[in-house]
Every structure is written in structure tokens, then in C-alpha cells.
Scaffold this motif. Structure first.
Motif, PDB file in Angstrom:
ATOM      1  N   PRO A  47      85.581 -65.561  93.768  1.00 41.67           N
ATOM      2  CA  PRO A  47      85.202 -65.682  95.172  1.00 41.67           C
ATOM      3  C   PRO A  47      83.711 -65.922  95.413  1.00 41.67           C
ATOM      4  N   GLN A  48      82.972 -66.208  94.338  1.00 45.04           N
ATOM      5  CA  GLN A  48      81.533 -66.453  94.462  1.00 45.04           C
ATOM      6  C   GLN A  48      80.812 -65.309  95.180  1.00 45.04           C
ATOM      7  N   TYR A  49      80.915 -64.119  94.594  1.00 47.59           N
ATOM      8  CA  TYR A  49      80.242 -62.950  95.156  1.00 47.59           C
ATOM      9  C   TYR A  49      78.731 -63.149  95.187  1.00 47.59           C
ATOM     10  N   SER A  50      78.112 -62.621  96.235  1.00 48.71           N
ATOM     11  CA  SER A  50      76.653 -62.574  96.365  1.00 48.71           C
ATOM     12  C   SER A  50      76.273 -61.152  96.730  1.00 48.71           C
ATOM     13  N   THR A  51      75.433 -60.524  95.902  1.00 48.42           N
ATOM     14  CA  THR A  51      75.011 -59.146  96.135  1.00 48.42           C
ATOM     15  C   THR A  51      73.523 -59.124  96.474  1.00 48.42           C
ATOM     16  N   TYR A  52      73.182 -58.286  97.446  1.00 52.94           N
ATOM     17  CA  TYR A  52      71.796 -58.094  97.868  1.00 52.94           C
ATOM     18  C   TYR A  52      71.478 -56.605  97.829  1.00 52.94           C
ATOM     19  N   LEU A  53      70.327 -56.249  97.286  1.00 48.46           N
ATOM     20  CA  LEU A  53      69.807 -54.896  97.405  1.00 48.46           C
ATOM     21  C   LEU A  53      68.752 -54.930  98.498  1.00 48.46           C
ATOM     22  N   LEU A  54      68.877 -54.025  99.463  1.00 47.90           N
ATOM     23  CA  LEU A  54      67.994 -53.985 100.628  1.00 47.90           C
ATOM     24  C   LEU A  54      67.137 -52.730 100.519  1.00 47.90           C
ATOM     25  N   LEU A  55      65.848 -52.903 100.309  1.00 49.05           N
ATOM     26  CA  LEU A  55      64.922 -51.795 100.084  1.00 49.05           C
ATOM     27  C   LEU A  55      64.030 -51.644 101.310  1.00 49.05           C
ATOM     28  N   ALA A  56      64.045 -50.483 101.929  1.00 51.66           N
ATOM     29  CA  ALA A  56      63.210 -50.222 103.100  1.00 51.66           C
ATOM     30  C   ALA A  56      62.105 -49.248 102.717  1.00 51.66           C
ATOM     31  N   PHE A  81      59.965 -54.832  91.307  1.00 51.68           N
ATOM     32  CA  PHE A  81      59.795 -55.491  92.604  1.00 51.68           C
ATOM     33  C   PHE A  81      58.786 -54.703  93.421  1.00 51.68           C
ATOM     34  N   ASP A  82      57.952 -55.395  94.170  1.00 52.82           N
ATOM     35  CA  ASP A  82      57.001 -54.759  95.078  1.00 52.82           C
ATOM     36  C   ASP A  82      57.549 -54.824  96.496  1.00 52.82           C
ATOM     37  N   VAL A  83      57.442 -53.703  97.201  1.00 49.33           N
ATOM     38  CA  VAL A  83      57.903 -53.632  98.586  1.00 49.33           C
ATOM     39  C   VAL A  83      56.691 -53.281  99.442  1.00 49.33           C
ATOM     40  N   ALA A  84      56.340 -54.156 100.353  1.00 46.35           N
ATOM     41  CA  ALA A  84      55.169 -53.963 101.213  1.00 46.35           C
ATOM     42  C   ALA A  84      55.350 -52.735 102.111  1.00 46.35           C
ATOM     43  N   ALA A  85      54.233 -52.205 102.590  1.00 49.03           N
ATOM     44  CA  ALA A  85      54.247 -51.050 103.484  1.00 49.03           C
ATOM     45  C   ALA A  85      55.003 -51.375 104.767  1.00 49.03           C
ATOM     46  N   ARG A  86      55.801 -50.432 105.203  1.00 48.38           N
ATOM     47  CA  ARG A  86      56.545 -50.527 106.465  1.00 48.38           C
ATOM     48  C   ARG A  86      57.359 -51.815 106.594  1.00 48.38           C
ATOM     49  N   ARG A  87      57.990 -52.216 105.496  1.00 43.33           N
ATOM     50  CA  ARG A  87      58.789 -53.445 105.469  1.00 43.33           C
ATOM     51  C   ARG A  87      60.109 -53.192 104.755  1.00 43.33           C
ATOM     52  N   ARG A  88      61.060 -54.089 105.022  1.00 39.07           N
ATOM     53  CA  ARG A  88      62.298 -54.132 104.245  1.00 39.07           C
ATOM     54  C   ARG A  88      62.218 -55.343 103.342  1.00 39.07           C
ATOM     55  N   PHE A  89      62.599 -55.155 102.101  1.00 40.00           N
ATOM     56  CA  PHE A  89      62.558 -56.210 101.093  1.00 40.00           C
ATOM     57  C   PHE A  89      63.974 -56.423 100.582  1.00 40.00           C
ATOM     58  N   ASN A  90      64.467 -57.647 100.682  1.00 41.86           N
ATOM     59  CA  ASN A  90      65.817 -57.969 100.240  1.00 41.86           C
ATOM     60  C   ASN A  90      65.758 -58.645  98.877  1.00 41.86           C
ATOM     61  N   ILE A  91      66.507 -58.108  97.919  1.00 36.62           N
ATOM     62  CA  ILE A  91      66.595 -58.728  96.604  1.00 36.62           C
ATOM     63  C   ILE A  91      67.906 -59.505  96.539  1.00 36.62           C
ATOM     64  N   ASP A  92      67.807 -60.817  96.526  1.00 34.54           N
ATOM     65  CA  ASP A  92      68.967 -61.696  96.383  1.00 34.54           C
ATOM     66  C   ASP A  92      69.248 -61.806  94.891  1.00 34.54           C
ATOM     67  N   GLU A 121      73.092 -51.652  99.842  1.00 38.47           N
ATOM     68  CA  GLU A 121      73.610 -52.859  99.196  1.00 38.47           C
ATOM     69  C   GLU A 121      74.482 -53.621 100.181  1.00 38.47           C
ATOM     70  N   ALA A 122      74.348 -54.955 100.193  1.00 41.16           N
ATOM     71  CA  ALA A 122      75.235 -55.827 100.961  1.00 41.16           C
ATOM     72  C   ALA A 122      75.899 -56.783  99.972  1.00 41.16           C
ATOM     73  N   LEU A 123      77.195 -56.998 100.152  1.00 40.37           N
ATOM     74  CA  LEU A 123      77.986 -57.832  99.251  1.00 40.37           C
ATOM     75  C   LEU A 123      78.791 -58.809 100.094  1.00 40.37           C
ATOM     76  N   TYR A 124      78.732 -60.091  99.739  1.00 38.40           N
ATOM     77  CA  TYR A 124      79.459 -61.131 100.467  1.00 38.40           C
ATOM     78  C   TYR A 124      80.276 -61.949  99.485  1.00 38.40           C
ATOM     79  N   TRP A 125      81.367 -62.565  99.985  1.00 33.92           N
ATOM     80  CA  TRP A 125      82.214 -63.390  99.130  1.00 33.92           C
ATOM     81  C   TRP A 125      82.898 -64.466  99.963  1.00 33.92           C
ATOM     82  N   ASN A 126      83.394 -65.475  99.260  1.00 31.32           N
ATOM     83  CA  ASN A 126      84.109 -66.580  99.877  1.00 31.32           C
ATOM     84  C   ASN A 126      85.610 -66.310  99.817  1.00 31.32           C
ATOM     85  N   ALA A 127      86.329 -66.800 100.813  1.00 31.31           N
ATOM     86  CA  ALA A 127      87.794 -66.710 100.812  1.00 31.31           C
ATOM     87  C   ALA A 127      88.359 -67.876 101.611  1.00 31.31           C
TER      88      ALA A 127
END
Length: 144
Positions: A47-56, A81-92, A121-127
Motif C-alpha cells: 500500500p506504499q506506506y509513508s511514516t512521519y515522526l513529528l517532534l515538537a 536530527f536538530d529541532v529548532a526552539a519552539r517548533r515542530r519538526f517532521n521527519i519524512d 507518529e503519522a502513518l499514511y497508505w494508498n488503497a
């Protein structure tokens, strides 16, 4: 807050016919932490999964995090990975970790210092031939 609250993050994505085709929701967490885990990441496959880690990072200073990807076979992969101050950083993970091809894995996230963060974590897939027709999100588990 000085009173109990409930928080969540909801994301909807549109469909040209029905207005909304899919959504996911994730609970908020009680507090930030230095060590987190996510049990079910996926990349590629049918299903072509795509996973993202969301760091706040709620702090006034940047933080560096180490992410260990624990694979079902093969040695773990580590990335910083570096995460800036007061930001959310998404790792694709499709682009940031090409070594994880067509795999199921877990992720261990550790702050390299004493400034706590929040991880999701956010996970997406095709169907049915539709890109990202399914999705899910979950807060990471704070680890000792």
C-alpha cells in the motif's frame, strides 16, 4: 493549564466529491519527555506506506535528537536530527531514511540533552488506487 484539560490533534484531507475523504485524530500527552518510543512504523510495501515522526520542541533552545530505527531484520539504523526552539519538526522517513525500504520497524527517540520534547507518529497508505486514502496518528510512548 492550572486545570485539567483534554487535547487532541485532528487532521482531515479533502475529496473533490464528498468534501472530506479521510481523517485521523491523536490524543495529546500530559508532558514532554526525553525518551520516546513508537512501535509500528512502515515504509513502502504494497500500500506504499509513508511514516512521519513529528517532534515538537516547546523549549526556548534547539535540541538534537537521536532516532534509532529498530528493524524486523538487520541492524538498527541511527540518525541525528536538530529541532529548532519552539517548533515542530517532521521527519519524512521516505526521504530521511532511505535505508528503510519496504520494512516494518519501531522507532526510539532520545533527546541528546535535558530539554524535553513531544513525539507523535503519522502513518499514511494508498488503497483502491488512491494515494493516501488511509491514515492514522498516535502519540509516542514516553520511555524511562
Amino acid at each position: 493549564s492550572d486545570q485539567p484539560i483534554v487535547s487532541e490533534r485532528v487532521m482531515y484531507w479533502p475529496d473533490p466529491v464528498t468534501a472530506w475523504s479521510e481523517a485521523h485524530s491523536t490524543l495529546g500527552v500530559e508532558s514532554a519527555g526525553l525518551h520516546w518510543g513508537v512501535a509500528d512504523g512502515r515504509k513502502g510495501m504494497g500500500p506504499q506506506y509513508s511514516t512521519y515522526l513529528l517532534l515538537a520542541n516547546p523549549n526556548d533552545a534547539a535540541v538534537t535528537v537521536r532516532v534509532r530505527f529498530l528493524r524486523t531484520s538487520g541492524a538498527p539504523i541511527e540518525k541525528l536530527f536538530d529541532v529548532a526552539a519552539r517548533r515542530r519538526f517532521n521527519i519524512d522517513l521516505n526521504t530521511a531514511v532511505p535505508e528503510l525500504a519496504d520494512e516494518v520497524f519501531s522507532s526510539e527517540i532520545t533527546v541528546m540533552g535535558n530539554l524535553p520534547i513531544v513525539v507523535e507518529e503519522a502513518l499514511y497508505w494508498n488503497a483502491l488506487g488512491v494515494q493516501w486514502s488511509g491514515g492514522a496518528a498516535i502519540p509516542a510512548t514516553r520511555l524511562p
